[in-house]
Design a protein around this motif. Structure first.
Motif, PDB file in Angstrom:
ATOM      1  N   LEU A  48      55.530 -48.791  37.539  1.00  0.00           N
ATOM      2  CA  LEU A  48      55.158 -50.049  36.891  1.00  0.00           C
ATOM      3  C   LEU A  48      54.656 -49.776  35.474  1.00  0.00           C
ATOM      4  CD1 LEU A  48      54.541 -53.144  37.256  1.00  0.00           C
ATOM      5  CD2 LEU A  48      52.214 -52.430  37.836  1.00  0.00           C
ATOM      6  N   PRO A  66      48.836 -57.051  46.451  1.00  0.00           N
ATOM      7  CA  PRO A  66      48.180 -56.743  47.720  1.00  0.00           C
ATOM      8  C   PRO A  66      47.286 -55.506  47.649  1.00  0.00           C
ATOM      9  CG  PRO A  66      50.499 -56.108  47.800  1.00  0.00           C
ATOM     10  CD  PRO A  66      50.274 -56.731  46.464  1.00  0.00           C
ATOM     11  N   TYR A  83      46.237 -47.707  41.833  1.00  0.00           N
ATOM     12  CA  TYR A  83      46.456 -48.326  43.143  1.00  0.00           C
ATOM     13  C   TYR A  83      47.876 -48.855  43.367  1.00  0.00           C
ATOM     14  CZ  TYR A  83      45.563 -52.612  40.454  1.00  0.00           C
ATOM     15  OH  TYR A  83      45.619 -53.615  39.526  1.00  0.00           O
ATOM     16  N   CYS A  84      48.676 -48.949  42.316  1.00  0.00           N
ATOM     17  CA  CYS A  84      49.989 -49.603  42.432  1.00  0.00           C
ATOM     18  C   CYS A  84      50.903 -48.907  43.440  1.00  0.00           C
ATOM     19  CB  CYS A  84      50.665 -49.623  41.062  1.00  0.00           C
ATOM     20  SG  CYS A  84      52.321 -50.328  41.123  1.00  0.00           S
ATOM     21  N   ARG A  86      54.083 -50.191  43.729  1.00  0.00           N
ATOM     22  CA  ARG A  86      55.400 -50.577  43.199  1.00  0.00           C
ATOM     23  C   ARG A  86      56.134 -51.576  44.091  1.00  0.00           C
ATOM     24  NH1 ARG A  86      54.730 -45.215  42.839  1.00  0.00           N
ATOM     25  NH2 ARG A  86      56.047 -44.845  44.650  1.00  0.00           N
ATOM     26  N   CYS A  87      55.392 -52.543  44.598  1.00  0.00           N
ATOM     27  CA  CYS A  87      56.042 -53.551  45.444  1.00  0.00           C
ATOM     28  C   CYS A  87      56.824 -54.550  44.600  1.00  0.00           C
ATOM     29  CB  CYS A  87      54.998 -54.276  46.289  1.00  0.00           C
ATOM     30  SG  CYS A  87      53.963 -55.408  45.326  1.00  0.00           S
ATOM     31  N   GLY A  88      56.455 -54.697  43.315  1.00  0.00           N
ATOM     32  CA  GLY A  88      57.194 -55.583  42.419  1.00  0.00           C
ATOM     33  C   GLY A  88      56.721 -57.026  42.418  1.00  0.00           C
ATOM     34  N   CYS A  90      53.975 -58.427  41.244  1.00  0.00           N
ATOM     35  CA  CYS A  90      53.436 -58.874  39.951  1.00  0.00           C
ATOM     36  C   CYS A  90      54.563 -59.047  38.933  1.00  0.00           C
ATOM     37  CB  CYS A  90      52.382 -57.901  39.439  1.00  0.00           C
ATOM     38  SG  CYS A  90      52.988 -56.241  39.155  1.00  0.00           S
ATOM     39  N   ARG A  99      54.946 -57.276  32.787  1.00  0.00           N
ATOM     40  CA  ARG A  99      55.014 -56.183  33.765  1.00  0.00           C
ATOM     41  C   ARG A  99      56.469 -55.940  34.139  1.00  0.00           C
ATOM     42  NH1 ARG A  99      50.008 -55.225  37.367  1.00  0.00           N
ATOM     43  NH2 ARG A  99      48.404 -55.624  35.831  1.00  0.00           N
TER      44      ARG A  99
END
Ligand code: SF4
Ligand code: SF4
Length: 300
Positions: A48, A66, A83-84, A86-88, A90, A99
């Motif tokens: 990200l 989340p 913490y990311c 990378r679920c996408g 955002c 982003r």
């Protein structure tokens, strides 16, 4: 054909080999050079990035995330690199494209088709395709398949490598690539470890091996003030290279600051912001160690 993760496909590259080229940046690199120009290609996985200048501080990204430990709407950049996952979410919900995810899985056919669209420019300029990174040999099967297909389709190929990989991988790619752009940073082993995170022993050994099996190699040396621009270091490098064959030219690449923003967008600190790029007057004398040994030496 194998597939892999690509961070970018850059058209009309003029600095990654002869002629007009397309540079394909593959993700993943075993080195962590402090001055890295492509930090978004270091991780082998998609990542990200956050572009603060586009952010309107609406807080949506933190609301939908989340993983964010704190929902601080006033600070959307709040340590996301920590913490990311990378679920996408955002990326999908940001109203200003502040982003984005860097790194996309692509099939080999998709990459070669994208590259082949500019073939007319390669033919007219003596150009072709360059595979860079990151370290392209990090995705060895993908790279080998891409090179093989480009060769079958008559496109000139170059591979930009840091040389830190198993020796058998270098040999495999040596049989498939028309040109190597081999990056060398430091001869001093202790400094190399400190500035790049790895020893230079494997790199030097692979360069020696490559030079025994390939005769189109451009040696690329980034010149980083205070790191490797002292005459003793460059003399040592030139003496080592003079014992090898196959090196057609040496490129001394002056340090620049253009990647600072990339580091920040990834949520990372850039520790060399205090360095000034060397001017032409500082670079010219550094060529002497190489020209004195008969190398065709280019600044840039
Ligand atoms: S959703 Fe986009 S614009 Fe809104 S705070 Fe997050 S990064 Fe900024
Ligand atoms: S991509 Fe990362 S920062 Fe964005 S919502 Fe998913 S976990 Fe959170």
């Amino acid at each position: 054909m194998a597939d892999g993760i690509v961070s970018n496909i850059q058209k009309f590259s003029l600095h990654d080999g002869p002629g007009i080229r397309t540079t394909v940046f593959l993700k993943g690199c075993p080195l962590r050079c402090e001055w890295c120009h492509n930090p978004e290609s270091q991780s082998a996985e998609p990542e990200l990035i956050f572009m603060e200048n586009r952010c309107i501080r609406c807080g949506t990204c933190l609301t939908v995330c989340p993983e964010a430990p704190e929902k601080k709407a006033e600070n959307p950049s709040f340590e996301f690199a920590r913490y990311c996952r990378r679920c996408g979410k955002c990326v999908d919900n940001c109203p200003t494209t502040a982003r984005q995810i860097i790194g996309q899985r692509m099939s080999g056919d998709e990459v070669v088709d994208a590259v082949a669209r500019d073939r007319i420019f390669y033919d007219q300029s003596g150009g072709g395709v360059t595979f860079s990174g990151g370290e392209p040999l990090h995705q060895i099967d993908f790279l080998a398949a891409l090179l093989q297909t480009c060769r079958e389709r008559g496109m000139h190929t170059a591979v930009d490598t840091c040389g830190y990989c198993p020796g058998k991988h270098i040999m495999r790619i040596a049989a498939l690539a028309d040109l190597f752009l081999f990056d060398l940073k430091l001869m001093d082993g202790e400094k190399h470890l400190r500035w790049t995170g790895v020893s230079n022993q494997l790199i030097l050994k692979n360069l020696q091996t490559l030079c025994q099996h390939h005769d189109h190699i451009w040696l690329r040396i980034p010149i980083i003030p205070g790191v490797n621009d002292d005459p003793q270091e460059l003399e040592s490098m030139a003496a080592f290279l003079a014992r090898l064959s196959g090196i057609r030219q040496i490129n001394l690449l002056p340090y620049h600051k253009m990647s600072i923003q990339k580091h920040h967008r990834l949520g990372r600190k850039y520790r060399l912001a205090h360095l000034d790029p060397p001017g032409r007057d500082s670079m010219e004398p550094l060529t002497r160690a190489f020209t004195a040994r008969g190398f065709h030496t280019v600044i840039g």
